[in-house]
Design a protein around this motif. Sequence first.
Motif, PDB file in Angstrom:
ATOM      1  N   VAL A  69      -2.984   0.863   5.691  1.00 51.23           N
ATOM      2  CA  VAL A  69      -1.667   1.042   5.096  1.00 51.23           C
ATOM      3  C   VAL A  69      -1.390  -0.008   4.025  1.00 51.23           C
ATOM      4  CG1 VAL A  69       0.808   1.056   5.570  1.00 51.23           C
ATOM      5  CG2 VAL A  69      -0.762   2.097   7.179  1.00 51.23           C
ATOM      6  N   GLY A  70      -1.666  -1.265   4.328  1.00 49.27           N
ATOM      7  CA  GLY A  70      -1.362  -2.335   3.383  1.00 49.27           C
ATOM      8  C   GLY A  70      -2.077  -3.618   3.748  1.00 49.27           C
ATOM      9  N   LEU A 119       0.914  -2.609  -0.842  1.00 49.62           N
ATOM     10  CA  LEU A 119       0.895  -1.273  -0.256  1.00 49.62           C
ATOM     11  C   LEU A 119       0.007  -0.445  -1.167  1.00 49.62           C
ATOM     12  CD1 LEU A 119       2.111   0.671   1.904  1.00 49.62           C
ATOM     13  CD2 LEU A 119       3.852   1.224   0.227  1.00 49.62           C
ATOM     14  N   HIS A 171       6.078   1.921   3.563  1.00 48.23           N
ATOM     15  CA  HIS A 171       5.202   2.999   4.032  1.00 48.23           C
ATOM     16  C   HIS A 171       6.030   4.131   4.644  1.00 48.23           C
ATOM     17  CE1 HIS A 171       1.872   5.124   5.815  1.00 48.23           C
ATOM     18  NE2 HIS A 171       2.474   5.056   6.992  1.00 48.23           N
ATOM     19  N   ASN A 172       7.038   3.774   5.436  1.00 54.35           N
ATOM     20  CA  ASN A 172       7.887   4.790   6.058  1.00 54.35           C
ATOM     21  C   ASN A 172       8.706   5.556   5.030  1.00 54.35           C
ATOM     22  OD1 ASN A 172       7.023   4.303   8.659  1.00 54.35           O
ATOM     23  ND2 ASN A 172       8.596   2.780   9.067  1.00 54.35           N
ATOM     24  N   ASP A 179       6.015   7.969   3.218  1.00 58.19           N
ATOM     25  CA  ASP A 179       5.195   8.857   4.057  1.00 58.19           C
ATOM     26  C   ASP A 179       5.991  10.007   4.611  1.00 58.19           C
ATOM     27  OD1 ASP A 179       2.780   9.600   5.132  1.00 58.19           O
ATOM     28  OD2 ASP A 179       3.194   8.599   7.045  1.00 58.19           O
TER      29      ASP A 179
END
Length: 77
Positions: free
Chosen positions: A36-37, A51, A73-74, A77
């Motif tokens: 993810v990162g 990210l 990310h949330n 995504d």
Amino acid sequence: MSKKNKDIEVRIEETNRTIKGTNYVINQLSIGKKLVGEVMTLGAKEHEAFLGDEDLGSYKSVDLAIEAILLQHNLHD
């Protein structure tokens, strides 16, 4: 009817990477098998969050940098 929250496993692995002759500590965040990162430690209170190819900025702690990566990310995504 309410949704049940699923537990998501976030894994953090510490590695070292040499960039332009300087060795840095890199914390890689993975959700499942997907990277993810990354958090690069530049100094005692300087941690850079990434990210993917996006630089999310500099943070005073690894925890704050990880939180920023997970929030972004949330959102995407």
